[in-house]
Write a protein that holds these residues in place. Structure first.
Motif, mmCIF file in Angstrom:
data_model
loop_
_atom_site.group_PDB
_atom_site.id
_atom_site.type_symbol
_atom_site.label_atom_id
_atom_site.label_comp_id
_atom_site.label_asym_id
_atom_site.label_seq_id
_atom_site.Cartn_x
_atom_site.Cartn_y
_atom_site.Cartn_z
ATOM 1 N N LEU A 163 35.127 43.269 20.885
ATOM 2 C CA LEU A 163 35.486 43.142 19.473
ATOM 3 C C LEU A 163 35.322 41.690 19.053
ATOM 4 N N VAL A 164 34.689 41.474 17.908
ATOM 5 C CA VAL A 164 34.599 40.109 17.398
ATOM 6 C C VAL A 164 35.074 40.098 15.942
ATOM 7 N N SER A 165 35.551 38.944 15.482
ATOM 8 C CA SER A 165 35.964 38.825 14.082
ATOM 9 C C SER A 165 34.737 38.530 13.241
ATOM 10 N N VAL A 166 34.568 39.282 12.162
ATOM 11 C CA VAL A 166 33.400 39.071 11.312
ATOM 12 C C VAL A 166 33.835 38.989 9.850
ATOM 13 N N LYS A 167 32.979 38.352 9.054
ATOM 14 C CA LYS A 167 33.210 38.327 7.607
ATOM 15 C C LYS A 167 32.092 39.122 6.941
ATOM 16 N N ILE A 168 32.471 40.098 6.122
ATOM 17 C CA ILE A 168 31.473 40.940 5.456
ATOM 18 C C ILE A 168 30.844 40.139 4.316
ATOM 19 N N THR A 169 29.504 40.046 4.353
ATOM 20 C CA THR A 169 28.808 39.223 3.354
ATOM 21 C C THR A 169 27.968 40.051 2.382
ATOM 22 N N GLY A 170 27.680 41.301 2.740
ATOM 23 C CA GLY A 170 26.848 42.109 1.849
ATOM 24 C C GLY A 170 26.986 43.578 2.174
ATOM 25 N N ALA A 171 26.463 44.427 1.270
ATOM 26 C CA ALA A 171 26.618 45.864 1.475
ATOM 27 C C ALA A 171 25.414 46.622 0.957
ATOM 28 N N GLY A 172 25.018 47.631 1.687
ATOM 29 C CA GLY A 172 24.022 48.585 1.219
ATOM 30 C C GLY A 172 24.659 49.956 1.331
ATOM 31 N N ARG A 217 33.204 47.259 -1.824
ATOM 32 C CA ARG A 217 34.596 46.800 -1.876
ATOM 33 C C ARG A 217 34.956 45.949 -0.653
ATOM 34 N N MET A 218 34.166 46.066 0.390
ATOM 35 C CA MET A 218 34.515 45.345 1.621
ATOM 36 C C MET A 218 33.943 43.931 1.675
ATOM 37 N N ILE A 219 33.076 43.607 0.713
ATOM 38 C CA ILE A 219 32.466 42.269 0.746
ATOM 39 C C ILE A 219 33.567 41.209 0.656
ATOM 40 N N GLY A 220 33.502 40.232 1.534
ATOM 41 C CA GLY A 220 34.520 39.177 1.562
ATOM 42 C C GLY A 220 35.617 39.440 2.577
#
Ligand code: SAH
Ligand code: SF4
Ligand code: F3S
Length: 434
Positions: free
Chosen positions: A416-425, A370-373
């Motif tokens: 802390l850095v800003s990131v974009k979630i691209t995938g999940a396991g 659910r967090m991808i994107g």
């Protein structure tokens, strides 16, 4: 002397080891990375389940061989020391020091006596001021997250649990002490703190736990506050509000449910029904979707029927926990649950545990997907990329992140850095820096 501390158990023990280490450094002793190089080895022990105790005694067996080769002082500290007291010397006669959880400030005195040749020195008294520890002495092992005790001991009486015995009754640190320690940490560059206690939300050191969170969050420069752990009966509407509304409180809640069956919860002495637990979760309202929720389960508690276990599987799905820790019931010395017969065959206990854990893995995987994107903040937890080429980071929700950065870029440890979630396991997220 050169000393080495081995730590088992929970964050309380991790932090106690930082305090013990500080006490020894203050006396001029030097920490070393392995028992082989040490003149003094301390085992900071856990006795929550029988397996934890086995590990300690098997390590003591190994150290006996080491002690045959060279002069070595061996100390047993922590929850097993508090529980077994002198009995430790009987079972492991080569132990020199036994120090209880409520006497840790006595460590230098005991080490001095043992070094002077006194045999079997022990202190397992309950010093009433043990929870007041000078923060400047603590030797912190993490340079990113500072552990801060706010409460010691536990006033609950869960029938299976050794903690009320091994850690004693609740003692609360005064608010000013806690604020002072956090301020000191922030001045030294820490951006994140984790408040520690067996049941932090019964805090009463001058204000409620919810208010303490708000007051700590006013400290400039602090980015995230975490806390562990909480009892559902002390989880208030006020606390739920702060957790959802205060952006410095990391969006993560560990609230142990233990079982979904009201019969078993009653026998465990947990003081709530499954419906009451769900009511507490509902305090979070819409905020629940932004938060990661984790819990603990015990399976195979005496007289847990198939039906009782199905109720546990049901509550797992109803809450859709993002993560959980689950254990087979382990009968513990001196606990009220010993009066119930430990009557579930090991095969059944193991099957139940495996089913629960398999379902949790699916739920965790779903929650990760659910967090991808999503774009969010994560703290860098590695000093360099792993062999696989990614950096390790952690979200406010406590998920592990494998972070891809540009070829030559170096990411700042602890920031802390800003990131974009691209995938999940099931066990981690993958992400890119923005
Ligand atoms: N204060 C914390 C618990 C600390 S112990 C709390 O109440 O949340 C951590 C977990 O170990 C407990 O939540 C429970 O799930 C598990 N545990 C404690 N005693 C146990 C026992 N006798 N057998 C199996 N698991 C146990
Ligand atoms: Fe143990 Fe219960 Fe206290 Fe947690 S709340 S430490 S499980 S007695
Ligand atoms: Fe273990 Fe003691 Fe923590 S029994 S879980 S180390 S409080």
């Amino acid at each position: 002397m050169k000393f080495h501390i081995e730590t088992w158990g929970c964050q309380m023990n991790d932090h106690d080891s930082e305090k013990l280490s500080g006490l020894l450094v203050k006396e001029g002793h030097e920490p070393v990375a392995s028992a082989a190089d040490a003149d003094l080895v301390l085992l900071n022990t856990c006795s929550i389940r029988e397996k934890a105790v086995h590990k300690v005694y098997s390590e003591l067996g190994r150290l006996r061989e080491e002690k045959e080769q060279k002069p070595l002082l061996i100390g047993v500290v922590g929850c097993l020391a508090q529980q077994d007291k002198e009995a430790i010397f009987k079972r492991a006669p080569h132990v020199d020091i036994v120090l209880g959880t409520m006497a840790i400030k006595q460590l230098p005195k005991l080490v001095g006596e043992a070094a002077a040749g006194r045999k079997r020195v022990i202190d397992t008294q309950e010093y009433p001021d043990n929870h007041l520890f000078p923060p400047e002495v603590t030797q912190r092992s993490s340079t990113a997250k500072g552990l801060v005790t706010i409460i010691e001991g536990c006033n609950h009486a869960c029938t299976y649990c050794v903690v009320p015995t091994t850690r004693g009754p609740e003692r609360h640190r005064p608010v000013a002490d806690v604020l002072g320690e956090v301020q000191g940490l922030v001045q030294r560059g820490y951006r994140e703190v984790e408040l520690l206690g067996q049941n932090v939300n019964s805090y009463a050191g001058g204000c409620s736990f919810a208010e303490l969170l708000d007051r700590i969050s006013e400290i400039d420069g602090l980015e995230w506050i975490r806390f562990t752990t909480s009892h559902p009966m002390n989880f208030t509407q006020e606390l739920a509000h702060v957790l959802v509304a205060n952006s410095k409180v990391a969006p993560f809640l560990h609230l142990p449910v233990q079982s979904g069956s009201d019969k078993i919860l009653r026998r465990m002495g947990r003081q709530y029904t499954s419906a009451e637990y769900l009511e507490r979760i509902a305090f979070l309202g819409e905020g629940r979707n932004r938060l990661s929720l984790s819990t603990d389960f015990i399976v195979g508690f005496p007289d847990e029927s198939d039906e009782d276990f199905e109720a546990t599987m049901r509550i797992l799905d109803q809450v859709a926990f993002d993560a959980s820790f689950s254990f087979v019931y382990s009968p513990r010395p001196g606990t009220p649950a010993l009066k119930y017969k430990d009557d579930i065959p090991m095969r059944v206990k193991s099957e139940r545990l495996a089913r629960l854990q398999a379902r949790q893995t699916e739920l965790t995987f779903q929650s990760h997907r659910r967090m991808i994107g999503c774009v969010l903040q994560a703290r860098i937890e590695s000093h360099e990329p792993t062999e696989a080429g990614h950096w390790m980071a952690r979200t406010g929700q406590w998920q592990n992140v494998h972070l891809k950065a540009g070829e030559d870029s170096t990411l700042p440890f602890g920031e802390l850095v800003s990131v974009k979630i691209t995938g999940a396991g099931p066990h981690f997220l993958t992400a890119e820096t923005l």
